[in-house]
Design an enzyme around this catalytic site. Structure first.
Site, PDB file in Angstrom:
ATOM      1  N   LYS A 172       0.845  -1.200   0.000  1.00  0.00           N
ATOM      2  CA  LYS A 172       0.000   0.000   0.000  1.00  0.00           C
ATOM      3  C   LYS A 172       0.881   1.251   0.000  1.00  0.00           C
ATOM      4  O   LYS A 172       1.514   1.571   1.003  1.00  0.00           O
ATOM      5  CB  LYS A 172      -0.905   0.029   1.229  1.00  0.00           C
ATOM      6  CG  LYS A 172      -1.693   1.327   1.394  1.00  0.00           C
ATOM      7  CD  LYS A 172      -2.180   1.502   2.814  1.00  0.00           C
ATOM      8  CE  LYS A 172      -2.701   2.903   3.082  1.00  0.00           C
ATOM      9  NZ  LYS A 172      -1.660   3.952   2.963  1.00  0.00           N
ATOM     10  N   GLY A 223       6.836   5.077   8.884  1.00  0.00           N
ATOM     11  CA  GLY A 223       6.016   6.267   9.091  1.00  0.00           C
ATOM     12  C   GLY A 223       6.291   6.874  10.448  1.00  0.00           C
ATOM     13  O   GLY A 223       7.338   6.643  11.056  1.00  0.00           O
ATOM     14  N   SER A 224       5.333   7.615  10.941  1.00  0.00           N
ATOM     15  CA  SER A 224       5.517   8.323  12.207  1.00  0.00           C
ATOM     16  C   SER A 224       5.451   7.370  13.389  1.00  0.00           C
ATOM     17  O   SER A 224       4.845   6.291  13.319  1.00  0.00           O
ATOM     18  CB  SER A 224       4.442   9.403  12.364  1.00  0.00           C
ATOM     19  OG  SER A 224       3.175   8.807  12.619  1.00  0.00           O
ATOM     20  N   THR A 227       1.756   6.805  14.529  1.00  0.00           N
ATOM     21  CA  THR A 227       1.036   5.824  13.723  1.00  0.00           C
ATOM     22  C   THR A 227       1.611   4.431  13.926  1.00  0.00           C
ATOM     23  O   THR A 227       0.882   3.437  13.948  1.00  0.00           O
ATOM     24  CB  THR A 227       1.092   6.213  12.233  1.00  0.00           C
ATOM     25  OG1 THR A 227       0.595   7.538  12.081  1.00  0.00           O
ATOM     26  CG2 THR A 227       0.260   5.263  11.394  1.00  0.00           C
ATOM     27  N   GLU A 245       9.708   1.114  11.149  1.00  0.00           N
ATOM     28  CA  GLU A 245      10.758   2.125  10.971  1.00  0.00           C
ATOM     29  C   GLU A 245      10.079   3.470  11.131  1.00  0.00           C
ATOM     30  O   GLU A 245       9.313   3.903  10.267  1.00  0.00           O
ATOM     31  CB  GLU A 245      11.411   1.975   9.592  1.00  0.00           C
ATOM     32  CG  GLU A 245      12.742   2.687   9.480  1.00  0.00           C
ATOM     33  CD  GLU A 245      12.612   4.056   8.846  1.00  0.00           C
ATOM     34  OE1 GLU A 245      12.595   5.033   9.626  1.00  0.00           O
ATOM     35  OE2 GLU A 245      12.537   4.159   7.631  1.00  0.00           O
ATOM     36  N   CYS A 279      13.690  10.628   7.433  1.00  0.00           N
ATOM     37  CA  CYS A 279      13.622  10.185   8.829  1.00  0.00           C
ATOM     38  C   CYS A 279      14.972  10.322   9.518  1.00  0.00           C
ATOM     39  O   CYS A 279      15.029  10.579  10.727  1.00  0.00           O
ATOM     40  CB  CYS A 279      13.109   8.758   8.912  1.00  0.00           C
ATOM     41  SG  CYS A 279      14.063   7.576   7.940  1.00  0.00           S
ATOM     42  N   GLU A 376      10.254  16.748  15.939  1.00  0.00           N
ATOM     43  CA  GLU A 376      10.746  16.408  14.603  1.00  0.00           C
ATOM     44  C   GLU A 376       9.994  17.274  13.594  1.00  0.00           C
ATOM     45  O   GLU A 376       8.815  17.063  13.332  1.00  0.00           O
ATOM     46  CB  GLU A 376      10.507  14.926  14.306  1.00  0.00           C
ATOM     47  CG  GLU A 376      10.993  14.495  12.943  1.00  0.00           C
ATOM     48  CD  GLU A 376      10.638  13.057  12.595  1.00  0.00           C
ATOM     49  OE1 GLU A 376      11.327  12.484  11.743  1.00  0.00           O
ATOM     50  OE2 GLU A 376       9.679  12.524  13.174  1.00  0.00           O
TER      51      GLU A 376
END
Length: 473
Positions: A172, A223-224, A227, A245, A279, A376
């Site tokens: 996705k 992602g964050s 999440t 990650e 990141c 961040e």
């Protein structure tokens, strides 16, 4: 090409699938709709998972060399379409096209490098009356959730690791940047057996459906951190294996023996590459007080030479923020920094024009507890902080819930290595930054993630450990 006329489809079981409902994709350089993409329903997801599940047994029974040959063909097909894909990438992501092309070419090389790796079968014990062997077996269907900031390289890294290990895939892409991966699915749909690689698109609820689906055995998510915690919670319903990650607040430490003129350019790009939407971007820059003023001056002067603009313009070095939500977050952080009285020595003013453009913004020695240091930004805002003592700066660098990456800059490599050893992060670079290798595992400590990607270790995360014991006569 500023608009796209072709229709984009999902790839499910080797077929191109459209849906009645679609979601627009926005060009961040001008805020115009460039395409519409399908919105998968739960039924579409079920179909993709069922096809992947049915394809798993035959795919996993192929030899690893057979799987490698198809992955090499997959990589070659992407390479053959690299210029088309790079333009598509720039339209949806915003990054300058020359750098988009580098990501696509790098993803091709990563695919080939990872597909050459082999998980070992290890003889643990071999005695006259007893034998123990350990090896790895694939998990089944892998659900891959890909972020918008590196929509090709991270997708290909995940897909290759999952497939070479013998899993099948439902991938996705982010709804912000789905086009390039959808096009890759179209280009390569006949390379793998039907059902092995499925690419579906949708809005945020699709990610939750994937993490909750009972027939998906593995989740790989980038992602964050916020999440990522939700992903882990959803995956726990069926005890799925997870690799996460997540976010970072990477510190760079410039030692007192560093030459500002020599390191200012690589440190600038460590902080601002991809408009700081990385990141492992340098998000806190600590400079020794003995060279602080000189370094800050050099950094500001170099920053003024960098051009921000539409990624289709060959003169652009940096593009826009990728999406409106992130754009608004960065602006809010800049405004909060102004209100708190911090000294902004470059940038900080947003032009009233189309596109999600934010100037390079540098903040001079803000307090350690200020938002611009603690949070961040994920945008081109960099706090530069002064320090005098190495013990103190190590403690300050480690004073965060994140632990993804970091860097140390200076001539005394023994001292630099001793500092790097004490930073609580998954990766530390010395006199370089953001250098990744398919041979080196990549992952975070603390709230920056669980598990690793890339390398043989990353491939192993798509497997179970299995032990065979034999009692001989």
């Amino acid at each position: 090409m500023s608009t796209i006329t072709k229709k984009f489809s999902m790839t499910i079981n080797g077929n191109l699938i459209s849906t009645e409902d679609e979601v627009p994709v926005i060009n961040p350089a001008n805020e115009k709709i460039i395409a519409q993409v399908p919105i998968a329903t739960k039924v579409d997801l079920d179909h993709a998972v069922n096809f992947a599940k049915n394809a798993f047994r035959k795919w996993s029974m192929l030899s690893v060399n057979e799987r490698e040959s198809m992955l090499v063909a997959f990589a070659d097909a992407i390479y053959q379409h690299r210029e088309e894909l790079a333009e598509l990438f720039t339209l949806e992501m915003g990054r300058p096209i020359k750098l988009a092309l580098l990501e696509i070419e790098g993803a091709v090389e990563t695919c080939k490098a990872l597909s050459k790796k082999r998980l070992p079968r290890i003889i643990v014990e071999e005695k006259e009356n007893h034998y123990i062997e350990r090896y790895h077996t694939p998990l089944g269907v892998a659900g891959l959730i890909i972020p918008w900031n590196f929509p090709v390289s991270l997708a290909i890294r995940k897909i290759t690791s999952a497939l070479i290990a013998g899993n099948t895939v439902v991938a996705k892409p982010s709804p912000y940047t789905p086009l390039t991966l959808l096009r890759i699915g179209e280009i390569t749909k006949d390379i793998f057996p039907s059902g092995v690689l499925n690419i579906i698109t949708g809005e945020n609820e699709l990610g939750q459906w994937i993490t909750e689906h009972p027939d998906i055995n593995k989740i790989s998510f980038t992602g964050s951190t916020a999440t990522g915690k939700k992903v882990m919670q959803s995956a726990s319903l069926h005890l799925k294996r997870v690799t996460l990650e997540l976010g970072g607040n990477d510190a760079a430490i410039v030692m007192e023996d560093a030459n500002p003129k020599e390191i200012v350019k690589p440190i600038f790009w460590a902080a601002f590459r991809n408009t700081a939407q990385v990141c492992v971007a340098t998000k806190r820059l600590y400079v020794h007080e003995k060279i602080y003023d000189e370094f800050l001056k050099e950094l500001v002067e170099f920053s003024k030479t960098v051009t921000i603009g539409d990624g289709l313009n060959p003169e652009s070095d940096l593009g826009p923020i990728q999406n409106k939500m992130q754009f608004d977050k960065v602006i809010e952080l800049i405004e909060a920094t102004k209100k708190s009285g911090e000294k902004i020595v470059l940038g900080g003013e947003i032009e009233d024009k189309p596109g999600y453009f934010i100037p390079i913004t540098i903040v001079d020695n803000p307090p350690e507890n200020s938002r611009v240091v603690v949070e961040e930004a994920f945008g081109p805002v960099l706090p530069v902080l002064k320090y005098s003592d190495y013990e103190d700066v190590i403690a300050r660098a480690n004073n965060t819930n994140y632990g993804l990456g970091g860097s140390v800059w200076g001539k005394d490599l023994e001292l630099a290595k001793s500092i790097a050893d004490r930073l609580d992060t998954g990766t530390v670079w010395i006199n370089e930054a953001q250098v990744l290798s398919p041979d080196a595992p990549f992952g975070g400590h603390k709230e920056s993630g669980i598990g690793v990607e890339s390398s043989l270790d990353g491939i192993q995360e798509f497997t179970n450990s299995k032990t065979i014991m034999i009692k001989k006569k």
